[in-house]
Structures are given as C-alpha cells and as structure tokens.
Scaffold this active site. Structure first.
Site, PDB file in Angstrom:
ATOM      1  N   ARG A  33      -0.704  -9.738  -7.153  1.00 36.18           N
ATOM      2  CA  ARG A  33      -0.009  -8.549  -6.675  1.00 36.18           C
ATOM      3  C   ARG A  33       1.226  -8.193  -7.503  1.00 36.18           C
ATOM      4  NH1 ARG A  33       1.405  -8.361  -0.399  1.00 36.18           N
ATOM      5  NH2 ARG A  33      -0.822  -8.840  -0.387  1.00 36.18           N
ATOM      6  N   HIS A  79     -10.174  -2.966  -4.853  1.00 40.76           N
ATOM      7  CA  HIS A  79      -8.833  -3.284  -4.339  1.00 40.76           C
ATOM      8  C   HIS A  79      -8.761  -3.003  -2.842  1.00 40.76           C
ATOM      9  CE1 HIS A  79      -4.677  -4.266  -5.410  1.00 40.76           C
ATOM     10  NE2 HIS A  79      -4.254  -3.292  -4.609  1.00 40.76           N
ATOM     11  N   TYR A 123      -4.977  17.065  -3.434  1.00 37.56           N
ATOM     12  CA  TYR A 123      -4.580  18.223  -4.247  1.00 37.56           C
ATOM     13  C   TYR A 123      -4.455  17.893  -5.730  1.00 37.56           C
ATOM     14  CZ  TYR A 123      -3.315  20.139   0.323  1.00 37.56           C
ATOM     15  OH  TYR A 123      -3.350  20.566   1.617  1.00 37.56           O
TER      16      TYR A 123
END
Length: 735
Positions: A33, A79, A123
């Site tokens: 991580r 993931h 978007y």
C-alpha cells in the site's frame, strides 16, 4: 463434505493473537500500500492503474475513455478497494502541479492548484502519457514476472519494466506502520545523466552524481535555498530535507510605488489556502509590513503583495512572509523504499540509482531471451518453408496422395512437427516465387538479429552499452522541451535575519544626535544643522550620525562594552530626547566613545588608553540585551579609548607623548572578545588618537589635508608594540 475445522475453537493468549494480526496488517500496509518499489517508483495502486489502462489500449495515440471504466476495471480485476481512493490516485497521476512528469493525460476537470476537487469519474476521461508508455515498455516481452490477482482469475505484473526513472523523477510520499517515505521529484534528464555516469563508472563518487543531478525539481517551480553540504548529506544517507521558497519579483508602479508579484509557490501548497493564511495574519496584524494581497492568477500563478508603505525594503517584506506563511516550506527527504528483494530500507542516491540500473539490466536480459526464443521459433518455421520451395512438386504430391501428410512430410524432409504443421497451413498463394524471395530475406535478417542477441547475452559490457544508449534516448526525450526543462532553481541559503528586527518601520533618513550629557534623539533628514538644535540648559551637541530608520546602531563604551540600539526606537520630534542610560545599562562613570551604524562585513579596531587593542567584526559587536556585550577586557584602572573602523591595511597611532607609530593592521588579531595585544608602548602617557588607511591611498590625519604616502611615512613605520618616534608637525598641530 463437512469442514473438519467448523466449530473448532483454539485457545491462545490475547497478546499473541493481537501481535500476530497487527504484524500481518503492518506488513500488508508496508508491502502492498504505502511504500514504492525502488525499481519502478510505483505503489501497487498506481501500478495496477497503469496496467489496467494498458490492457484497455489507452495508449497516448488512442482515444480517451471514461475514468469510471478505468476505475471499474482496476477495482474489479486487480485492486479490491474503494472506488474513491482509486479514482483519487488516478486524478493525482494526471495533475501537472502534483506530478513532475504526469503518467496519465486527463480530459475534463482534474482539480486545480487552489485545492479544487476533480469532477466525478463519470464525467472525466483519461489515457496514458508517453512517460507511462516508457514505464510499460516491454511488459509483453516477458520483461517482468506476473502473479495471480487477488481472486486468481487474472494476472498482474509484480513490477513494471521501468525505462523511465520514475522514483526520482516523480518522487513519492506515503505513511505505513512504523515507517514512512518522502521523496521529492527531480528532473528526468538530470537523473538519466547521473545514471549514465554510474553505467560508465560503477564506483562513481557522490559528488560527481550531484554535479549531474544537483537537487530536486518541483512541478510548481520555486527556489531551493538549502545548504549544499546539507543536501549532499541528505543524498548520501537518504534522510534530510530541502527549504523551498516561492519565486517573486518586484514590479514598479507610478510615483515610486511598487508591488511584489509571486509567480511560483512551493510544492504541495494550495494557493487558495495560502491566500487565506496571509489574509488571516494580515487581519491579526501579524504582518505589519504588508498592506494587501490580491490573487490575479489565471492559468498561471500571480499573487500580488502590496507593501503598507513604499519605504519598506522588498527583501524585508518577503522575509517576514517567508517566516510566517507557506511561501516557504520544507520538503523532507526519506528514501525509504522496497528493494528488489521486497525488503523496505532507507537508501542513498547511489544505491537508488544502482537498484534501478540493475533492474534495467535484468529487463534487458529477459527481453533478449524472450526475443531469442521467438526468433528460434520463427527461424524453425522459415527453414521448413525453404525446404518446401526446394522440393515443391514432391511436397504437393505427398499432400495429395499421403494418408497422413504430416508424418510423410516429416519422414521425407526430416522436418519437425512445428515445421510440418506450418507447411500444411500454408496458403496456395504463398507458393509464389516472390514469396520465396521474401522468406529468404526474412530468414537472413532474423539470423543476423539472432547472432546479435546471442552476442549481447554473452557479453556484459555490450549489455551495459545498450542500457547507456537507452538512457541517452530517455534523457533526450524527457529531459528537454517544456516538460523536461528544469523548473526549480537552486540558490545559496539566505543570510540569517533576526525577525525581531523587522517591524512596521518606514525607511527614511534620520540624523541621530547624542549630547555631551548623554541625551539621545533622532531628527528627520540628513545634513541637519546642529547649531540650530535645542538642548537642555548646560548641555551641548556631542556626536551626530546620519543613518536610516531601519538601521541598527552600535555604541562602544569606555568600559569595553558594546551596545545595540535601533534607530527606529530613538525618540523623535523637537524635544530634548531621552537619556541613553535609560536605554542601555551604562553607569554614570562611563560614557560612549563611539557611535556608528552596524554593517555586516565590517571590522573595527578597539583599543584601551594603555595601548592594547584587538580587531573585532561588526557581528560580534551586536548585543540585543540592555546590558550589552563585553568586547575589550580591561585591567583595573584602565579605560577603553578608541573604536575606529578598520578601513585600510595600515594603522597609525598617536600617543599623548606625541609619538607616532605605523604598522600593518594584519598584525592585530581578530577576536570576538579579549584583552587584546600591545599596539603601542608608553613609558609615560596613553593612547590619544588612531587612524586606519590604505597603503595605496595614503594617510589623511586632518580633513582637507593632502594624503601622505608611504614614502613620507617611512620614518614612523615599525612593528606592533613599538614606542614609535616623535610625530611630525602635520600630525600634532590642530586642524
């Protein structure tokens, strides 16, 4: 079948269970991580993003795809975390103010340097950049290992091939359990230049690496004001930090006004938050020199800072802002990364470059072996094709008449199964004469390439030469142009400034007047007529000094102590002033024998009436306390007599016994405090006067008198501590 462990309860100590689970969590945080890999400079989420986009064919030349599609593939295949965190990582890879070399090209609203959030992922659109393509180059050629994904349905790379020096070029930051990493971005061209030095000389010195790669290069620019020795130590040990300041300039206005324009702010500082911070401090009256702040930014940063008065020095104004706001920040260096063995450790610059180059060497070996195997397979097929063309009629007969054409071909022409299968799969159109010529050309080219690859695999120097060629190509591609040009500049650390000295003082000329009885005041302007000034009854003008309200004054007293006064603190107006003994702790028995402006870099010669003295720097005369600083140690009954600026290479001393002595100032030691050395010896009398002068310019004892050259002064030149000789008339007569 029932699970034999169903319902099983195992007794264990709580401390053991907690430590075991916490250790597993810590290792997961560290390995999967928070810490980047030294080889490609990526954390797992970034690596999975780039790989998923490559699988979606989002190359720099391809069209954009919705970020929601990319995020969905990443969290679905590679993931298993929240979509918000994955999208945030994707957005950061596309922000030009966050990434020195963006790995993702975004289309739409991807946030701003003001701290605005990006638009929703439905978007925005994205695709890979050329930098990301370089990181992924060779991944389909078995350049790196692949491992199963979390659900075992897909495979993902353990590390990327990394033809681009991403760890140093883009930097990294992360907090794990018990450790953290912080690596500033650098210029890719400079990193490649340093790596080339290491390729040519594996034992290259750190200083040579730093000559090619002098320091960080932040995407938002700025000026790095860190000491060179501290930077060297940071790169040597992997731990340190860098002071980063905003870039600013002065723009002149009408009628003598001016403003400061900030065009670059420190890395990771939100512009809107910076303006809010300055405005809050301005409202709290903690920035006394600043009048107003305006944001005139468009696509480029432009902050306008207006001083409260035009008499303020721009450097002083900016120093107050650097101290109080995020116009100056410190970026820490902690190169804590995962090595090739997946073990976290702090590396210095040479070790990081070595690890990356070793990875590139391993990638070259794997790609070369993969290509060699592909060439062998193709050459095997081409050998079979050529055998067909040499015996075309027989091959056609066997195919038409044999029950098992494959076995018959193998038996007739000693072919392999692969060759026989390829021959049987040939189209009739491939039997043309022209096709045979093309196959012969391809066979010759591939044979030549195979020989080169075999030589490359057998010769380590040749492999490193190939890596050097790749590095040079990367340096040319990413080390120049708008993307590769250095943005942050390196500057010398600024001289330390006492922030307590900086106040809301308008710089204006004043004349400081000290009366005979110790009353001090400041009068506006220079060239003041002392005769026209009023004093208390029985008092008269003593000393006067022309200076500025921003100056610091130094007074040297007859007890050998030095005091510091601020010109702005002196009483102003037409009054009598204030007793200087109320401003400094000076007893009634002592008096000031010198008053001057303390300027950096100057030296002063102080001497006692007994003829002992020493040289002292202006910085060592300054004392912020009212008690002053003891500079000249005096014996019982002695008094300090003189304090003159050491403006030349010789000194002339005149005793009350009318004897003159001249010697070089180099014979007087420079000390911060001491008893001093003998300057002139007296059987009777004491030190009366003292002058310093340049050998080339000559000695001027009285104003308006011609200078005396060394030829005129030869009779009085001696050694320090001599008694001297009888002074000439032009010295002893009154001016």
């Amino acid at each position: 079948m029932a699970d034999p462990l169903a319902g099983h309860i195992e007794d264990t100590r709580l401390a053991d269970a907690l430590s075991e689970r916490y250790l597993a969590y810590a290792m997961s945080t560290i390995m999967s991580r928070s810490l980047p890999d030294v080889r490609d400079g990526l954390k797992p989420v970034h690596r999975r993003l780039l790989y998923a986009m490559q699988q979606l064919r989002l190359d720099p030349t391809a069209g954009f795809k919705k970020c929601a599609r990319v995020v969905g593939d990443v969290i679905g295949k590679y993931h298993p975390h929240g979509d918000a965190s994955v999208y945030e990582a994707l957005v950061r890879l596309a922000q030009e103010f966050a990434q020195r070399f963006p790995l993702v090209e975004g289309q739409g609203n991807f946030g701003s340097i003001d701290g605005d959030n990006a638009a929703a992922m439905r978007y925005t659109e994205a695709r890979l950049t050329e930098v990301a393509r370089a990181l992924l180059d060779g991944i389909e050629d078995d350049a790196v290992d692949l491992r199963p994904t979390y659900d075992g349905e897909e495979r993902e790379p353990v590390v990327l091939p990394g033809a681009f020096p991403n760890l140093l070029a883009n930097g990294a930051a992360g907090i794990a359990v018990g450790m953290a990493t912080s690596i500033p971005p650098h210029n890719a061209g400079e990193v490649c230049a340093a790596a080339l030095l290491m390729v040519r000389d594996p034992a290259v010195a750190l200083d040579a690496l730093l000559a090619a790669m002098p320091g960080p290069d932040f995407p938002t620019g700025g000026v790095i004001v860190e000491d060179a020795r501290a930077m060297r130590q940071a790169y040597e040990t992997g731990r340190g930090g860098f002071r980063l300041r905003a870039r600013w300039s002065v723009e002149q206005g009408r009628f003598g006004t001016w403003t400061v324009v900030v065009t670059e702010i420190p890395y990771q500082v939100q512009k809107s938050r910076l303006i809010e911070q300055i405005a809050e401090l301005l409202e709290q009256k903690k920035l006394p020199l600043l009048g107003d702040v305006r944001d005139e930014s468009t696509t480029e940063v432009r902050l306008v800072l207006e001083p409260k008065t035009r008499g303020v020095e721009p450097e002083v104004l900016m120093e107050t802002l650097f101290r109080a706001t995020q116009l100056e920040t410190r970026f820490g260096l902690n190169m804590n990364v995962l090595g090739a063995d997946r073990v976290p450790r702090v590396m210095g610059l040479p070790e990081v470059l070595r690890a990356w180059l070793d990875h590139r060497h391993e990638v070259l070996l794997r790609r070369s072996r993969h290509r060699l195997a592909a060439l062998d397979r193709r050459l095997e097929v081409l050998d079979g094709f050529l055998a067909v063309y040499l015996n075309l009629d027989e091959v056609i007969r066997i195919v038409r008449e044999a029950d098992d054409a494959k076995a018959a071909l193998i038996a007739a022409f000693a072919l392999t199964e692969t060759q026989a299968e390829a021959i049987l799969n040939m189209r009739l159109r491939s039997l043309r004469r022209l096709e045979e010529i093309e196959i012969q050309r391809e066979h010759a080219a591939l044979t030549r390439e195979r020989g080169e690859l075999a030589t490359l695999l057998e010769c380590p120097p040749l492999r490193w030469k190939r890596i050097a060629t790749e590095l040079e190509a990367t340096r040319k591609k990413f080390g120049s142009g708008p993307l590769g040009t250095r943005r942050s500049t390196l500057a010398e650390p600024p001289a330390p400034v006492d922030i307590s000295q900086i106040s809301a003082v308008e710089r204006e000329p004043v004349t400081v007047i000290l009366s005979e009885k110790g009353w001090i005041r400041a009068v506006r302007g220079h060239a003041v007529d002392l005769a026209g000034q009023k004093f208390k009854e029985g008092d008269a003008p003593g000393r006067s000094l022309e200076c500025w309200t921003t100056d610091r004054l130094c007074g040297f007293a007859s007890d050998g102590r030095a005091f510091t006064l601020r010109a702005s603190d002196l009483p102003r107006g037409r009054g009598d002033g204030q007793p200087i003994r109320l401003m400094v702790e000076l007893s009634n028995e002592e008096q000031l024998i010198a008053l001057f402006v303390a300027a950096d870099g100057e030296r002063w010669l102080v001497a006692s009436a007994a003829g002992r003295g020493l040289m002292v720097k202006s910085e060592d005369l300054l004392a912020e306390r009212r008690t002053g600083r003891q500079v000249l140690n005096l014996k019982p009954g002695e008094r300090a007599a003189l304090c003159v600026r050491a403006a030349g290479d010789h000194v002339a001393l005149l005793g009350s016994n009318r004897r003159l002595l001249i010697f070089p100032t180099g014979e007087v030691p420079e000390l911060a405090r001491g008893t001093g050395v003998a300057l002139q010896k007296y059987k009777e009398g004491s030190l009366k006067d003292m002058r310093t002068f340049d050998r080339a310019s000559g000695l001027v004892w009285h104003e308006g008198v011609r200078p005396r050259g060394m030829a005129d002064l030869a009779d009085w030149v001696g050694k320090r501590g001599d008694a001297g000789r009888a002074a000439p008339v032009w010295v002893t007569r009154k001016a």
